[in-house]
Design a protein around this motif. Structure first.
Motif, PDB file in Angstrom:
ATOM      1  N   ALA A 217       0.834  -1.207   0.000  1.00  0.00           N
ATOM      2  CA  ALA A 217       0.000   0.000   0.000  1.00  0.00           C
ATOM      3  C   ALA A 217       0.864   1.250   0.000  1.00  0.00           C
ATOM      4  O   ALA A 217       1.912   1.304   0.633  1.00  0.00           O
ATOM      5  CB  ALA A 217      -0.911   0.002   1.222  1.00  0.00           C
ATOM      6  N   GLY A 218       0.395   2.248  -0.710  1.00  0.00           N
ATOM      7  CA  GLY A 218       1.053   3.550  -0.709  1.00  0.00           C
ATOM      8  C   GLY A 218       0.316   4.466   0.246  1.00  0.00           C
ATOM      9  O   GLY A 218      -0.487   4.026   1.070  1.00  0.00           O
ATOM     10  N   VAL A 219       0.604   5.737   0.139  1.00  0.00           N
ATOM     11  CA  VAL A 219      -0.060   6.731   0.965  1.00  0.00           C
ATOM     12  C   VAL A 219      -0.980   7.546   0.067  1.00  0.00           C
ATOM     13  O   VAL A 219      -0.616   7.873  -1.064  1.00  0.00           O
ATOM     14  CB  VAL A 219       0.989   7.640   1.654  1.00  0.00           C
ATOM     15  CG1 VAL A 219       0.313   8.751   2.429  1.00  0.00           C
ATOM     16  CG2 VAL A 219       1.877   6.813   2.575  1.00  0.00           C
ATOM     17  N   ALA A 220      -2.159   7.836   0.544  1.00  0.00           N
ATOM     18  CA  ALA A 220      -3.107   8.611  -0.258  1.00  0.00           C
ATOM     19  C   ALA A 220      -2.578  10.036  -0.445  1.00  0.00           C
ATOM     20  O   ALA A 220      -1.913  10.570   0.433  1.00  0.00           O
ATOM     21  CB  ALA A 220      -4.464   8.637   0.443  1.00  0.00           C
ATOM     22  N   PRO A 221      -2.858  10.637  -1.586  1.00  0.00           N
ATOM     23  CA  PRO A 221      -2.418  12.021  -1.788  1.00  0.00           C
ATOM     24  C   PRO A 221      -3.253  12.994  -0.958  1.00  0.00           C
ATOM     25  O   PRO A 221      -4.459  12.821  -0.817  1.00  0.00           O
ATOM     26  CB  PRO A 221      -2.639  12.255  -3.285  1.00  0.00           C
ATOM     27  CG  PRO A 221      -3.615  11.219  -3.711  1.00  0.00           C
ATOM     28  CD  PRO A 221      -3.509  10.072  -2.767  1.00  0.00           C
ATOM     29  N   THR A 222      -2.592  13.992  -0.380  1.00  0.00           N
ATOM     30  CA  THR A 222      -3.284  15.000   0.419  1.00  0.00           C
ATOM     31  C   THR A 222      -4.246  15.795  -0.460  1.00  0.00           C
ATOM     32  O   THR A 222      -3.911  16.162  -1.583  1.00  0.00           O
ATOM     33  CB  THR A 222      -2.237  15.947   1.039  1.00  0.00           C
ATOM     34  OG1 THR A 222      -1.389  15.178   1.888  1.00  0.00           O
ATOM     35  CG2 THR A 222      -2.902  17.041   1.866  1.00  0.00           C
ATOM     36  N   GLY A 223      -5.438  16.019   0.062  1.00  0.00           N
ATOM     37  CA  GLY A 223      -6.399  16.826  -0.691  1.00  0.00           C
ATOM     38  C   GLY A 223      -7.814  16.595  -0.204  1.00  0.00           C
ATOM     39  O   GLY A 223      -8.044  15.864   0.749  1.00  0.00           O
ATOM     40  N   SER A 224      -8.762  17.227  -0.862  1.00  0.00           N
ATOM     41  CA  SER A 224     -10.171  17.027  -0.537  1.00  0.00           C
ATOM     42  C   SER A 224     -10.765  16.071  -1.553  1.00  0.00           C
ATOM     43  O   SER A 224     -10.638  16.289  -2.759  1.00  0.00           O
ATOM     44  CB  SER A 224     -10.910  18.362  -0.588  1.00  0.00           C
ATOM     45  OG  SER A 224     -10.515  19.136   0.511  1.00  0.00           O
ATOM     46  N   TRP A 225     -11.381  15.013  -1.047  1.00  0.00           N
ATOM     47  CA  TRP A 225     -11.889  13.962  -1.924  1.00  0.00           C
ATOM     48  C   TRP A 225     -13.301  13.536  -1.502  1.00  0.00           C
ATOM     49  O   TRP A 225     -13.629  13.600  -0.330  1.00  0.00           O
ATOM     50  CB  TRP A 225     -11.019  12.702  -1.797  1.00  0.00           C
ATOM     51  CG  TRP A 225      -9.604  12.861  -2.213  1.00  0.00           C
ATOM     52  CD1 TRP A 225      -8.544  13.160  -1.400  1.00  0.00           C
ATOM     53  CD2 TRP A 225      -9.064  12.736  -3.523  1.00  0.00           C
ATOM     54  NE1 TRP A 225      -7.386  13.218  -2.131  1.00  0.00           N
ATOM     55  CE2 TRP A 225      -7.680  12.960  -3.444  1.00  0.00           C
ATOM     56  CE3 TRP A 225      -9.644  12.448  -4.779  1.00  0.00           C
ATOM     57  CZ2 TRP A 225      -6.850  12.908  -4.563  1.00  0.00           C
ATOM     58  CZ3 TRP A 225      -8.811  12.380  -5.879  1.00  0.00           C
ATOM     59  CH2 TRP A 225      -7.424  12.611  -5.775  1.00  0.00           C
ATOM     60  N   PRO A 226     -14.072  13.027  -2.473  1.00  0.00           N
ATOM     61  CA  PRO A 226     -15.251  12.272  -2.054  1.00  0.00           C
ATOM     62  C   PRO A 226     -14.743  11.030  -1.321  1.00  0.00           C
ATOM     63  O   PRO A 226     -13.745  10.447  -1.740  1.00  0.00           O
ATOM     64  CB  PRO A 226     -15.920  11.864  -3.373  1.00  0.00           C
ATOM     65  CG  PRO A 226     -15.294  12.701  -4.428  1.00  0.00           C
ATOM     66  CD  PRO A 226     -13.934  13.100  -3.940  1.00  0.00           C
ATOM     67  N   VAL A 227     -15.397  10.665  -0.229  1.00  0.00           N
ATOM     68  CA  VAL A 227     -14.935   9.525   0.562  1.00  0.00           C
ATOM     69  C   VAL A 227     -16.074   8.531   0.733  1.00  0.00           C
ATOM     70  O   VAL A 227     -17.210   8.914   1.012  1.00  0.00           O
ATOM     71  CB  VAL A 227     -14.431   9.995   1.948  1.00  0.00           C
ATOM     72  CG1 VAL A 227     -14.218   8.819   2.889  1.00  0.00           C
ATOM     73  CG2 VAL A 227     -13.131  10.791   1.808  1.00  0.00           C
ATOM     74  N   ILE A 228     -15.761   7.235   0.522  1.00  0.00           N
ATOM     75  CA  ILE A 228     -16.727   6.178   0.867  1.00  0.00           C
ATOM     76  C   ILE A 228     -16.198   5.459   2.095  1.00  0.00           C
ATOM     77  O   ILE A 228     -15.060   4.986   2.110  1.00  0.00           O
ATOM     78  CB  ILE A 228     -16.895   5.158  -0.275  1.00  0.00           C
ATOM     79  CG1 ILE A 228     -17.358   5.861  -1.552  1.00  0.00           C
ATOM     80  CG2 ILE A 228     -17.910   4.085   0.134  1.00  0.00           C
ATOM     81  CD1 ILE A 228     -17.480   4.924  -2.758  1.00  0.00           C
ATOM     82  N   PHE A 229     -17.007   5.416   3.149  1.00  0.00           N
ATOM     83  CA  PHE A 229     -16.674   4.607   4.313  1.00  0.00           C
ATOM     84  C   PHE A 229     -17.337   3.248   4.130  1.00  0.00           C
ATOM     85  O   PHE A 229     -18.539   3.181   3.864  1.00  0.00           O
ATOM     86  CB  PHE A 229     -17.211   5.244   5.604  1.00  0.00           C
ATOM     87  CG  PHE A 229     -16.516   6.528   5.972  1.00  0.00           C
ATOM     88  CD1 PHE A 229     -15.277   6.511   6.602  1.00  0.00           C
ATOM     89  CD2 PHE A 229     -17.090   7.761   5.688  1.00  0.00           C
ATOM     90  CE1 PHE A 229     -14.626   7.681   6.942  1.00  0.00           C
ATOM     91  CE2 PHE A 229     -16.448   8.944   6.027  1.00  0.00           C
ATOM     92  CZ  PHE A 229     -15.208   8.913   6.655  1.00  0.00           C
ATOM     93  N   SER A 230     -16.564   2.166   4.266  1.00  0.00           N
ATOM     94  CA  SER A 230     -17.178   0.836   4.223  1.00  0.00           C
ATOM     95  C   SER A 230     -18.149   0.728   5.399  1.00  0.00           C
ATOM     96  O   SER A 230     -18.087   1.533   6.333  1.00  0.00           O
ATOM     97  CB  SER A 230     -16.105  -0.247   4.336  1.00  0.00           C
ATOM     98  OG  SER A 230     -15.554  -0.231   5.638  1.00  0.00           O
ATOM     99  N   GLY A 231     -19.017  -0.282   5.379  1.00  0.00           N
ATOM    100  CA  GLY A 231     -19.949  -0.482   6.492  1.00  0.00           C
ATOM    101  C   GLY A 231     -19.199  -0.587   7.814  1.00  0.00           C
ATOM    102  O   GLY A 231     -19.588  -0.004   8.820  1.00  0.00           O
ATOM    103  N   GLU A 232     -18.058  -1.322   7.813  1.00  0.00           N
ATOM    104  CA  GLU A 232     -17.266  -1.495   9.034  1.00  0.00           C
ATOM    105  C   GLU A 232     -16.732  -0.154   9.537  1.00  0.00           C
ATOM    106  O   GLU A 232     -16.798   0.150  10.732  1.00  0.00           O
ATOM    107  CB  GLU A 232     -16.078  -2.444   8.781  1.00  0.00           C
ATOM    108  CG  GLU A 232     -16.440  -3.917   8.684  1.00  0.00           C
ATOM    109  CD  GLU A 232     -16.883  -4.328   7.283  1.00  0.00           C
ATOM    110  OE1 GLU A 232     -17.018  -3.449   6.394  1.00  0.00           O
ATOM    111  OE2 GLU A 232     -17.124  -5.536   7.080  1.00  0.00           O
TER     112      GLU A 232
END
Lengths: 448, 461
Positions: A217-232
């Protein structure tokens, strides 16, 4: 000394002390647990615990004390301590005990056998065996735990409540550790129910695949994004901020939902239900920690906060009826207001359609450090995260060691879509959370 | 609590099926908390914890049985249950118990469990009122007075027969201030010691505790959000040491090292941290929150140098994991109560003093963050990924501390971040916390002087 004997002694002491309003709550927990590391027994634990809580009302205030020592001398000391504590309290809201004779709903419980030490060992060995060959990147550092637990609680008070609850609970936990060169990762699976009906291989594969998917895994790029949270991940957020729905916390000024009943607090897509009889939860309860009937209620419907959660005292202070949400985890836990199964109702999109809707953004499977990086009062959070980048409507590369930041109460308002299936990640004996995957318009991601 | 002869009988029953080690841990504790909300006593929790646990080992297998029945019959039944679960061998050990009189290095003058509620309420009220009166923006104050009076007895087949009375007292205040955007911000201060009521004469001023919680809330109420990104961070002394606790400390506990589950397994003698980092776990500091006379297996606590100038020197090891690791125990075995299986944990864990001046640390940062006060955190020792929250942060620009910022958390991989500690100050301070893991919630101290991490991910928005 048994509780039945202790109960009589404590009641006599209460009468001797001139107490007319009192309650006894008894919890007995007998559990046996085996833990195997790489197929070898590492530890075996047989625990017999529990105790008694005594509460009494003196001058309108509720004093409490509890003990694990069931003796005649301790019965007298317990009553004396509880009465002394009641006299020290200064809380203005009046305290109450539930009245006997109420009608209770029917709690269905999954049948789970009491497992013998031999059965536990055999089960743990089978889980260990399943782990060994479940994935090409699996290591010898995996562990398996199997437990069986018998719980008994009794609640009796001077107003005629005399209730009891018993359950036999079995559970299997496994930790899959995978490696690729120097890089190691782990994930787990946990199931409550009769182990005879579980597919250990499927559990092991699921955990190992989840762990392996995050290798490299890499690191996500800094910024504002649409985000999906899994059910967990959404359940992690719900459990962290559920205290805001307590009417007691609202009264104390410790909830951002104070005074918001009847107002819009979330996107119109949001409906939250608190259900003591949620079918997926093997632990159903027909009464709460004070002896009031438990019942299903909509907490948020169509984005509008219908009700907070109440116990007897908070309800009386607000001029309302209790919602039967007085919770008591063990004999020594104070009564606190908690949901049963707190369900964020599913929406209409499949997960694929949700990803499609998202386009480019971040899918979050894991949130860490919730006890520190989230403030349940203000709603602010900044949390360690792991998941996947979403590119052109598909989950692509894994990302970890980044944070997602926002405010829970603003997040509720900016939910734009929900998946059509709710998951209940961890059913425990008491409070559980269930949620579908949830898409939020925009949150700040801090990575590289 | 339990006579030596009876302990010996219990241990004999425990080793009857061939155990090569057996131990009895008995406990009778009084746990008491008084909570105050809006200046009024809101709740009191008052619990007696009473029971015993018998543990047996055979090679690398261990069994524990617990009971709340401390009668002779109950204890023997518990021991037999443990023995039966271990197998069906023959007794191979003879039990000889020797009385141990360990030095009491944490003397207590006035035991709070014997003090009337009113005296505790008075101290709590002084603290809460000081917080409420600190600033007009303070909207709510909650406080807790906690005291624990733990009486324990340990008897084991390696000859230990020892008892101890462990008293600890803590005052905790949380203040809520109205933020400029209409929300609320919190501040808190929670000093505690392994002491009795004398804590408030010698070490802790209740009013100052309340004012500190309020000050932090008011500073944060004025703060904007912390920006996101990777930057150099100066972390203040005291609770700032939670970075070492999460990023490194947990991964040096035998509970993960022994199983090859720690990123630091097999690294003794290797450089794992910046060369200015020398770190200790010291359970012998008189009256410190995380100190003990001896651990929960009867091994005296000690001052262990974990890291010397960046080189890994020692792990924290309990008796059982010592077998798997082939190293001696370090007095690190801890459990919340008899009901938890003890394992290796931290006591007072801190980075020692370094060569740098605080002014130089701040001056070295062109654009970054100064984390003056930290909240809690967590770590996965297997991957080393950790997180922790900044309670009070300030932006640093061109070597100067500028405006306060809120909502920051720091995340990273422990093995990388402790390598990035490149400056260490001189103002070592310990701070109290509760640490949760498999053997329950236990009091520990974290600590450090001001340090600089040359590069770390800051979660803000």
């Amino acid at each position: 000394m048994e509780f039945t004997e202790f109960k009589v002694l404590a009641a006599a002491e209460a009468q001797k002390a001139g107490l007319t309003d009192y309650e006894l709550y008894y919890v007995s927990e007998e559990s046996t647990e085996i833990s195997m590391f790489n197929g070898e027994t590492d530890s075996f634990t047989a625990s017999l615990t529990g105790g008694v809580a005594f509460r009494c009302i003196v001058g309108g205030r509720m004093g409490a004390a509890c003990t694990q020592e069931l003796s005649a001398a301790e019965a007298a000391a317990l009553v004396r301590r509880a009465a002394d504590n009641a006299r020290t309290l200064e809380k203005e809201e009046e305290a109450f005990f539930a009245a006997g004779g109420a009608a209770y709903g029917e709690a269905r419980r999954a049948e789970m056998p009491v497992l013998s030490p031999e059965a536990l060992t055999k089960t743990a060995a089978a889980v260990s065996e399943a782990l060994k060959t479940c994935h090409e990147k699996i290591t010898e550092r995996c562990s398996a735990e199997v437990m069986t637990q018998q719980l008994r609680t009794s609640l009796v008070n001077s107003r005629g409540v005399d209730l009891s609850w018993e359950a036999s609970v079995d559970g299997v936990y496994l930790s899959a550790v995978v490696a690729d060169g120097e890089e190691t990762n782990d994930d787990y699976d946990i199931k409550v129910g009769d182990p005879a009906e579980m597919d250990f291989r499927a559990m092991a594969s699921k955990a190992a695949s989840k762990a392996a998917a995050m290798l490299g895994a890499g690191v996500a790029p800094t910024g504002s994004w649409p985000v999906i949270f899994s059910g967990e991940a959404m359940c992690s957020l719900l459990s962290t901020f559920a205290s805001a729905f307590s009417a007691e916390n609202a009264r104390k000024g410790l909830s951002a939902l104070k005074g918001k009943e009847g107002e819009t607090v979330a996107s119109e897509l949001v409906t939250v239900v608190d259900d003591p009889f949620y079918p997926e939860n093997p632990f159903q309860r027909s009464f709460d920690g004070e002896g009031s009937p438990a019942f299903r209620k909509e907490v948020i419907s169509g984005g509008v906060l219908r009700t907070l959660l109440y116990d007897l005292s908070a309800a009386h202070a607000a001029g309302k009826q209790t919602t039967g949400n007085a919770s008591r985890l063990s004999y020594d836990s104070p009564v606190s207001i908690q949901p049963y199964t707190f369900l964020l109702a599913p929406g209409e999109l499949t997960e694929d359609a949700l990803l499609e809707e998202c386009g480019n953004g971040v899918w979050i499977d894991f949130l860490g450090g919730l006890h520190a990086g989230a403030n349940p009062i203000s709603g602010d959070f900044s949390l360690q995260s792991a998941g996947f980048m979403v590119e052109k409507g598909k989950k692509t590369r894994p990302v970890r060691s980044f944070t997602v930041s926002g405010n829970f109460f603003q997040l509720l308002k900016s939910i734009v879509a929900l998946s059509d299936k709710a998951v209940l990640p961890r059913a425990s004996g008491f409070t559980a959370f269930a949620s579908p995957a949830v898409m939020v318009k925009e949150l700040t991601v801090s990575g590289k | 609590m339990i006579e030596r002869e009876l302990c010996a009988k219990v241990l004999e029953a425990a080793v009857s099926t061939g155990a090569d080690y057996a131990e009895l841990f008995a406990e009778n504790s009084k746990n008491h908390t008084v909570n105050m909300v809006s200046g009024k006593v809101d709740a009191i929790n008052d619990a007696v914890v009473s029971g015993a646990a018998v543990r047996v080992y055979k090679g690398l297998s261990s069994v524990m049985a617990t009971t709340v029945d401390r009668s002779e019959e109950g204890l023997i039944r518990c021991a037999k249950k443990a023995a039966a679960a271990l197998g069906n061998g023959k007794a191979a050990l003879s039990v000889v118990l020797r009385d141990r009189m360990y030095a009491n290095i944490h003397p207590v003058l006035v035991v709070p469990s014997s003090v009337p509620n009113a005296e505790k309420v008075d101290i709590l009220r002084r603290a809460c009122e000081a917080a409420a009166g600190y600033d007009r923006r303070i909207r709510q104050v909650t406080g807790t007075f906690l005291d624990v009076d733990q009486n324990i007895l340990i008897a084991s087949t390696d000859g230990v027969y020892a008892s101890d009375r462990r008293v600890r007292t803590r005052l905790s205040v949380t203040a809520l201030a109205e933020a400029k955007d209409g929300g609320t911000q919190t501040g808190s201060c929670s000093p505690g010691r392994r002491m009795g009521m004398e804590l408030f004469e010698k070490e802790v001023d209740p009013e100052a505790t309340g004012r500190e919680a309020a000050r932090q809330a008011v500073v944060m109420a004025e703060a904007g959000y912390c920006p996101a990104g990777v930057m150099p961070v100066a972390i203040g002394n005291g609770f700032g040491g939670v970075i070492f606790h999460e990023a490194c400390g947990h991964s040096l506990e035998a509970s993960s090292v022994a199983f090859g589950l720690s990123q630091f397994t097999g690294k003794l003698g290797e450089k794992i941290a910046g060369e200015k980092v020398t770190a200790y776990d010291d359970g012998t500091i008189p009256n410190a929150w995380g100190s003990l006379n001896f651990d929960d297996e009867g091994t005296p606590t000690r001052r262990s140098m974990l890291i010397e100038k960046g080189v890994l020197k020692s792990y924290m090891i309990d008796k059982f994991n010592a077998r798997r690791m082939g190293l001696p125990p370090t007095g690190s075995s801890r459990r919340e109560s008899f009901d938890y299986t003890p394992t290796s944990r931290m006591t007072n864990t801190f980075i020692g003093e370094g060569p740098d001046e605080n002014e130089d640390i701040i001056a070295s940062i062109d654009e970054g963050l100064y984390a003056a006060a930290m909240g809690g955190g967590s770590v996965n020792p297997t991957t080393g990924e950790f997180n922790f929250a900044v309670r009070e942060g300030y932006l640093v620009r061109k070597g100067k501390i500028c405006e306060p910022v809120r909502g920051a958390s720091l995340v990273g991989k422990g093995s990388e971040v402790i390598m990035n500690i490149d400056m260490v100050g001189k103002d070592l301070l310990l701070a109290e916390g509760m640490c949760g893991a498999s053997s329950g919630s236990i009091p520990t101290c974290v600590g450090q002087p001001m340090i600089r991490v040359s590069s770390i991910t800051v979660g803000g928005r």
